[in-house]
Design a protein around this motif. Sequence first.
Motif, PDB file in Angstrom:
ATOM      1  N   GLU A 820      44.642  37.648  51.858  1.00 31.36           N
ATOM      2  CA  GLU A 820      45.604  37.265  52.902  1.00 31.36           C
ATOM      3  C   GLU A 820      46.453  36.076  52.459  1.00 31.36           C
ATOM      4  O   GLU A 820      46.449  35.000  53.062  1.00 31.36           O
ATOM      5  CB  GLU A 820      44.879  36.928  54.204  1.00 31.36           C
ATOM      6  N   GLY A 821      47.096  36.381  51.404  1.00 32.43           N
ATOM      7  CA  GLY A 821      48.001  35.325  50.914  1.00 32.43           C
ATOM      8  C   GLY A 821      47.248  34.181  50.246  1.00 32.43           C
ATOM      9  O   GLY A 821      47.764  33.087  50.164  1.00 32.43           O
ATOM     10  N   GLY A 822      46.021  34.403  49.769  1.00 36.48           N
ATOM     11  CA  GLY A 822      45.286  33.350  49.033  1.00 36.48           C
ATOM     12  C   GLY A 822      44.467  32.444  49.900  1.00 36.48           C
ATOM     13  O   GLY A 822      44.020  31.408  49.453  1.00 36.48           O
ATOM     14  N   THR A 823      44.166  32.770  51.248  1.00 35.37           N
ATOM     15  CA  THR A 823      43.455  31.860  52.149  1.00 35.37           C
ATOM     16  C   THR A 823      42.041  31.568  51.658  1.00 35.37           C
ATOM     17  O   THR A 823      41.610  30.421  51.604  1.00 35.37           O
ATOM     18  CB  THR A 823      43.410  32.458  53.556  1.00 35.37           C
ATOM     19  N   TYR A 824      41.300  32.628  51.274  1.00 35.01           N
ATOM     20  CA  TYR A 824      39.903  32.427  50.875  1.00 35.01           C
ATOM     21  C   TYR A 824      39.802  31.569  49.610  1.00 35.01           C
ATOM     22  O   TYR A 824      39.017  30.620  49.543  1.00 35.01           O
ATOM     23  CB  TYR A 824      39.242  33.796  50.654  1.00 35.01           C
ATOM     24  N   SER A 825      40.601  31.924  48.597  1.00 37.18           N
ATOM     25  CA  SER A 825      40.513  31.155  47.344  1.00 37.18           C
ATOM     26  C   SER A 825      40.942  29.706  47.542  1.00 37.18           C
ATOM     27  O   SER A 825      40.374  28.795  46.963  1.00 37.18           O
ATOM     28  CB  SER A 825      41.373  31.828  46.262  1.00 37.18           C
ATOM     29  N   ASP A 826      41.990  29.525  48.375  1.00 35.37           N
ATOM     30  CA  ASP A 826      42.436  28.155  48.621  1.00 35.37           C
ATOM     31  C   ASP A 826      41.353  27.336  49.306  1.00 35.37           C
ATOM     32  O   ASP A 826      41.089  26.178  48.941  1.00 35.37           O
ATOM     33  CB  ASP A 826      43.701  28.159  49.484  1.00 35.37           C
ATOM     34  N   ILE A 827      40.734  27.979  50.341  1.00 33.09           N
ATOM     35  CA  ILE A 827      39.683  27.250  51.054  1.00 33.09           C
ATOM     36  C   ILE A 827      38.511  26.955  50.134  1.00 33.09           C
ATOM     37  O   ILE A 827      37.952  25.855  50.125  1.00 33.09           O
ATOM     38  CB  ILE A 827      39.221  28.050  52.291  1.00 33.09           C
ATOM     39  N   LEU A 828      38.111  27.976  49.325  1.00 26.27           N
ATOM     40  CA  LEU A 828      36.992  27.778  48.397  1.00 26.27           C
ATOM     41  C   LEU A 828      37.307  26.689  47.378  1.00 26.27           C
ATOM     42  O   LEU A 828      36.491  25.814  47.087  1.00 26.27           O
ATOM     43  CB  LEU A 828      36.695  29.106  47.687  1.00 26.27           C
ATOM     44  N   HIS A 829      38.526  26.738  46.825  1.00 32.67           N
ATOM     45  CA  HIS A 829      38.936  25.706  45.863  1.00 32.67           C
ATOM     46  C   HIS A 829      38.969  24.323  46.517  1.00 32.67           C
ATOM     47  O   HIS A 829      38.495  23.336  45.950  1.00 32.67           O
ATOM     48  CB  HIS A 829      40.316  26.066  45.300  1.00 32.67           C
ATOM     49  N   HIS A 830      39.517  24.316  47.738  1.00 30.97           N
ATOM     50  CA  HIS A 830      39.596  23.043  48.461  1.00 30.97           C
ATOM     51  C   HIS A 830      38.201  22.505  48.756  1.00 30.97           C
ATOM     52  O   HIS A 830      37.930  21.295  48.643  1.00 30.97           O
ATOM     53  CB  HIS A 830      40.374  23.255  49.761  1.00 30.97           C
ATOM     54  N   PHE A 831      37.257  23.417  49.128  1.00 30.83           N
ATOM     55  CA  PHE A 831      35.881  23.015  49.420  1.00 30.83           C
ATOM     56  C   PHE A 831      35.211  22.412  48.176  1.00 30.83           C
ATOM     57  O   PHE A 831      34.574  21.357  48.240  1.00 30.83           O
ATOM     58  CB  PHE A 831      35.101  24.243  49.928  1.00 30.83           C
ATOM     59  N   LYS A 832      35.360  23.123  47.035  1.00 31.77           N
ATOM     60  CA  LYS A 832      34.733  22.625  45.800  1.00 31.77           C
ATOM     61  C   LYS A 832      35.341  21.307  45.350  1.00 31.77           C
ATOM     62  O   LYS A 832      34.657  20.422  44.846  1.00 31.77           O
ATOM     63  CB  LYS A 832      34.854  23.668  44.699  1.00 31.77           C
ATOM     64  N   GLN A 833      36.670  21.203  45.553  1.00 27.33           N
ATOM     65  CA  GLN A 833      37.330  19.952  45.160  1.00 27.33           C
ATOM     66  C   GLN A 833      36.824  18.782  46.005  1.00 27.33           C
ATOM     67  O   GLN A 833      36.512  17.709  45.483  1.00 27.33           O
ATOM     68  CB  GLN A 833      38.844  20.107  45.316  1.00 27.33           C
ATOM     69  N   LYS A 834      36.743  19.010  47.350  1.00 17.27           N
ATOM     70  CA  LYS A 834      36.252  17.943  48.222  1.00 17.27           C
ATOM     71  C   LYS A 834      34.785  17.627  47.949  1.00 17.27           C
ATOM     72  O   LYS A 834      34.348  16.463  48.020  1.00 17.27           O
ATOM     73  CB  LYS A 834      36.431  18.348  49.692  1.00 17.27           C
ATOM     74  N   LYS A 835      34.000  18.661  47.626  1.00 13.80           N
ATOM     75  CA  LYS A 835      32.593  18.440  47.311  1.00 13.80           C
ATOM     76  C   LYS A 835      32.459  17.596  46.036  1.00 13.80           C
ATOM     77  O   LYS A 835      31.620  16.686  45.946  1.00 13.80           O
ATOM     78  CB  LYS A 835      31.897  19.784  47.142  1.00 13.80           C
ATOM     79  N   TYR A 836      33.298  17.921  45.055  1.00 11.28           N
ATOM     80  CA  TYR A 836      33.287  17.137  43.814  1.00 11.28           C
ATOM     81  C   TYR A 836      33.668  15.680  44.077  1.00 11.28           C
ATOM     82  O   TYR A 836      33.051  14.748  43.568  1.00 11.28           O
ATOM     83  CB  TYR A 836      34.239  17.779  42.801  1.00 11.28           C
ATOM     84  N   GLU A 837      34.732  15.514  44.900  1.00 10.46           N
ATOM     85  CA  GLU A 837      35.154  14.149  45.228  1.00 10.46           C
ATOM     86  C   GLU A 837      34.042  13.399  45.956  1.00 10.46           C
ATOM     87  O   GLU A 837      33.812  12.204  45.713  1.00 10.46           O
ATOM     88  CB  GLU A 837      36.408  14.194  46.094  1.00 10.46           C
ATOM     89  N   LEU A 838      33.323  14.098  46.877  1.00 14.34           N
ATOM     90  CA  LEU A 838      32.215  13.464  47.591  1.00 14.34           C
ATOM     91  C   LEU A 838      31.105  13.049  46.620  1.00 14.34           C
ATOM     92  O   LEU A 838      30.548  11.953  46.719  1.00 14.34           O
ATOM     93  CB  LEU A 838      31.668  14.422  48.659  1.00 14.34           C
ATOM     94  N   GLU A 839      30.778  13.935  45.678  1.00 15.82           N
ATOM     95  CA  GLU A 839      29.726  13.622  44.710  1.00 15.82           C
ATOM     96  C   GLU A 839      30.098  12.420  43.849  1.00 15.82           C
ATOM     97  O   GLU A 839      29.274  11.552  43.565  1.00 15.82           O
ATOM     98  CB  GLU A 839      29.448  14.846  43.828  1.00 15.82           C
ATOM     99  N   GLU A 840      31.365  12.367  43.417  1.00 16.29           N
ATOM    100  CA  GLU A 840      31.809  11.224  42.602  1.00 16.29           C
ATOM    101  C   GLU A 840      31.756   9.923  43.400  1.00 16.29           C
ATOM    102  O   GLU A 840      31.315   8.879  42.907  1.00 16.29           O
ATOM    103  CB  GLU A 840      33.237  11.470  42.089  1.00 16.29           C
ATOM    104  N   ALA A 841      32.220   9.995  44.680  1.00 17.39           N
ATOM    105  CA  ALA A 841      32.173   8.789  45.523  1.00 17.39           C
ATOM    106  C   ALA A 841      30.734   8.362  45.777  1.00 17.39           C
ATOM    107  O   ALA A 841      30.407   7.166  45.826  1.00 17.39           O
ATOM    108  CB  ALA A 841      32.905   9.045  46.838  1.00 17.39           C
ATOM    109  N   ALA A 842      29.836   9.377  45.977  1.00 14.65           N
ATOM    110  CA  ALA A 842      28.421   9.066  46.203  1.00 14.65           C
ATOM    111  C   ALA A 842      27.811   8.403  44.971  1.00 14.65           C
ATOM    112  O   ALA A 842      26.955   7.522  45.074  1.00 14.65           O
ATOM    113  CB  ALA A 842      27.660  10.338  46.562  1.00 14.65           C
ATOM    114  N   LYS A 843      28.244   8.853  43.771  1.00 16.77           N
ATOM    115  CA  LYS A 843      27.748   8.211  42.548  1.00 16.77           C
ATOM    116  C   LYS A 843      28.143   6.736  42.512  1.00 16.77           C
ATOM    117  O   LYS A 843      27.340   5.869  42.159  1.00 16.77           O
ATOM    118  CB  LYS A 843      28.299   8.937  41.320  1.00 16.77           C
TER     119      LYS A 843
END
Length: 1000
Positions: A820-843
């Motif tokens: 649907e115009g890239g909604t799932y991949s965008d959300i998944l990419h956005h989720f992984k990116q935010k998760k990575y940012e959270l992990e780095e900040a937690a470190k």
Amino acid sequence: MLKLVSMHIYGFGQLENLKIDQFADFQVFYGQNEAGKSTIMAFIHAILFGFPTKQQSELRYEPKHSTKYGGNLRVFHEELGYATIERVKGKAAGDVKVVLDNGKVGNEELLKELIANFDKGIFQSIYSFNLNGLQNIHQMKGEALGKFLFSAGTLGTEQLARTENYLQKELDARFKPGGKKPMLNEKLQELAKINSELKNVASKNMEYETLVKQKASIQQQMDETNKLVSEIQNKVEKLNEWNRIESIVKEEKWIKTELSMQGEIQFPTRGIERLEKLNGQILPIQAEINSLSERIDMVKNELKSCVPDHALLENEGELLTLLDQVPLYNQLKLETERLEAKQTEFDEKLKVLKDKLHVSIDEQDLLEINTNIYMRDQVEALSRLAKRLSDQNQDLEVQYETEKAALEKMELEVQKAQKSCLPEQDRLLLEKQVKEGDLKNLQAELKAIEDKIDFLRLTSEREKATKVKTEKQKRFQFFFFECIFAVMICYGLLTKQWILALVGVISFVFFAVLIFKSFKMPLEIVVDKTMHDLLDKEKELKERLQDVSFTNITKLEEQLKLDRKCRDHLNLLFIKLEQQQAQFEKVIAKYEEWEHAYAENKKQLNVISKELKIPENIASSYLLEAFRWIEESKTILREKEQLLSRLEKLNQQKATIANKMRNYEELYLPQKGLDLHNTAYLLRNRLKEAQENLILSREKEKLMQGLEAEIKHRANELDLLQAEYQKLIQEAGTDTEHQFYELGEKAYKTEELKEKLTALQKQLHYTILTEEEREVLLNVYKTDELISECNQESQKLRAKLKNLQEEQASIKHELQLLEEGGTYSDILHHFKQKKYELEEAAKEWTVYALAQKILKSTIDKYKNDYLPRMLKKAEDYFFFLTNGHYQRIHLHPIGIGFLVERDDHTLFEANELSQATTEQLYVSVRLALVTTLYDQYPFPIMIDDSFVNFDAGRTEKVINLLQQIKQNQILFFTCHSHLLPLFQKESILSLEKGTVQIIS
């Protein structure tokens, strides 16, 4: 222990060529602003730890008017001994050189051993005090002040408190439980929201996964095809490369064949060049040897014209020492005149002191007078006793007059009371009439008598108890004194001193009679008599009450009642009179004791006056002053003896110098009878002339030795060159120089082929073809046909690759529609990116949390293991500085900081104290840190005007505290002249624009 001994500043800031020859254990530097106090303090830091670099914010203190930068310090180390540390301009921190007195020389490593590997920051925070530390206290409030003082007690600075605040601030900026604005809180909220959206589109992911697998399969086929295309392309590139280097490879092979045919030629490297060079060196050396021989002959002729006076030069050392003593001779002369004036001054002082003592006594007798410390104690004790007896006499005279007036007044009152009472016969008659006529009065009288009897019995019992206690004391006194008198009698009899024995017998008898009489107290006799009369009276009244008829006689009863009151008052006055007489007798006894003590004191004064050889009238009035005058006279006499001894030595020194000068005048000067200064001048000129001849002759001899060595050296060089020439001919295997050149031409051609081969090999070094591949391709003749076949195969593979790419694009399109115009991949990419940012900040948060935990653990260990010892010493210092007003320093039960306990046991936090008290607490903690936790590193303590905010009393206390610290050398810098009286004058150095002088 590291102690500064001396200092020499070559150039540092405004100070140039400044020397301080001796540092005291408590050294004070005084000077106005810009006199150089802070510059000296910075110089010491720079020598020990290096000059500040240009990238640092600290001043480098480079001189403006001098090229010299640096200086040296002489220090004493408890284990390594004396050492000189020199640092001058060089690399960034300067070039340092350390020289120990045992001869060991080192640089930074040896310096670190001297300063126990301390760096500049730690040294300044522990051992350097300045006004900044106290100003930081004034700017702090609340808990920050407690943390600052705790940090100062740990590291010497506020670094610990600043680090803790920084870590807590960083943690709060990243995460707070229940917070919204910190970074981790925001990222957690965003991640939860994205995760919710991702779950909503996860149900549509089944078809998507199938397409993804197809896409991966096509991608694998494309990768394999690309690999084949790459291999074919690589083969084409190698064939093209062979076409380029084919001629080079063939030429390389031909040169190798030629070199193998010629074989190996043994010829020295650069042989022809070396032979020509040797021929060019041999001819100049032969010419130089001839020139040196001519110069040696010329120098020998010059040496004959300058012959030194060796006889005079043999005595050069002694003569120079004597000439250097000419100024000393003048000083000795001046010193003699000064000492003679001092002798006259001593004589005048002795004359004045003798006039004060009013005695005529020679100096030897005066020196023999005993003025030791025991005699001084006796004199002072007798003077104090005489003063006390004088004061006691005045007090006794006042008491005597007072008690005497009171006794006379009491006697008058008794006489007046006796007159107001009825005569005894009239009173008895009235009593008889009343008793016979009134039952009621008789009963009342009987009751009164019974009450008196009870009162007297109670009084008697009390008196008996008091008497028993008094008698015990008197018996003890009696036996004590009787024993003394008995011992006196026995001693007199044994030593046949009959007068002493007789005095003992009389005293024994007199004291026994006196004690026996005192056992019966007058008051007890009166009470017994009164009790007996009252009992008789009671018996009489009881008998009358049984048989007498009574009548009412009111008037008689009133008269008797008034008479009884008068007689009761009279009895009370008698008792008071007896007490006043006893008090008066006590004053008389005290006066007798005073007379005895006065006589004993006068006796001792007479003995002391004889020992001190002074009149008795002076001893009785001015004993202590006379003793001090005698002491002063003895001191002057001893100084006079030393002065006379010094005068004798000076005269001997003067005579020695003059006699030696006359001896040298007789030996080496044609003029005789000159004064001392002219003789010295002529002898110095004569010695200078002999020295010049000696130097000139030595220079000529040295020149001749140099020429001889040079000609020998050149001859050796010539032999070496000729030997090398023959060796070079032999190495080539030839007999003549012509054969050598022919062989050299042949070797040159071989060398050219080798160089050409090397050039070809360099060209082939960067080719993509290996040597094995080149050998194989030498046998291939149709490389163009192979290239054409490879290109055709590559085109087929590229066509296949194009079909796969079109199929992959179709699948990607279907995936795009499904997403649907890239909604799932965008959300998944956005989720992984935010998760990575959270992990780095937690470190990052974990790093700060771990640092805070380690810091807290370190602080707790310090508080439990090291801080109690430091706090105990800080309490002692704080107690001393506050005159005991504050007694204890406690650790804060919560967090970091101190609680201070006042003498009334009230606890205060640091921010609740006054400004000056807080500064005293800071000084106590800093000094305790140096003397306890760092007591094994007793480095010098440097203080730069850190107590300017204290009043005079607090300043004196803190100076006294510093003077009690003996294990550390103290350097105190100040611009306040009112502090100088607190220090010893010899320990004060005055700074005035680059100069140093001792304040006297």
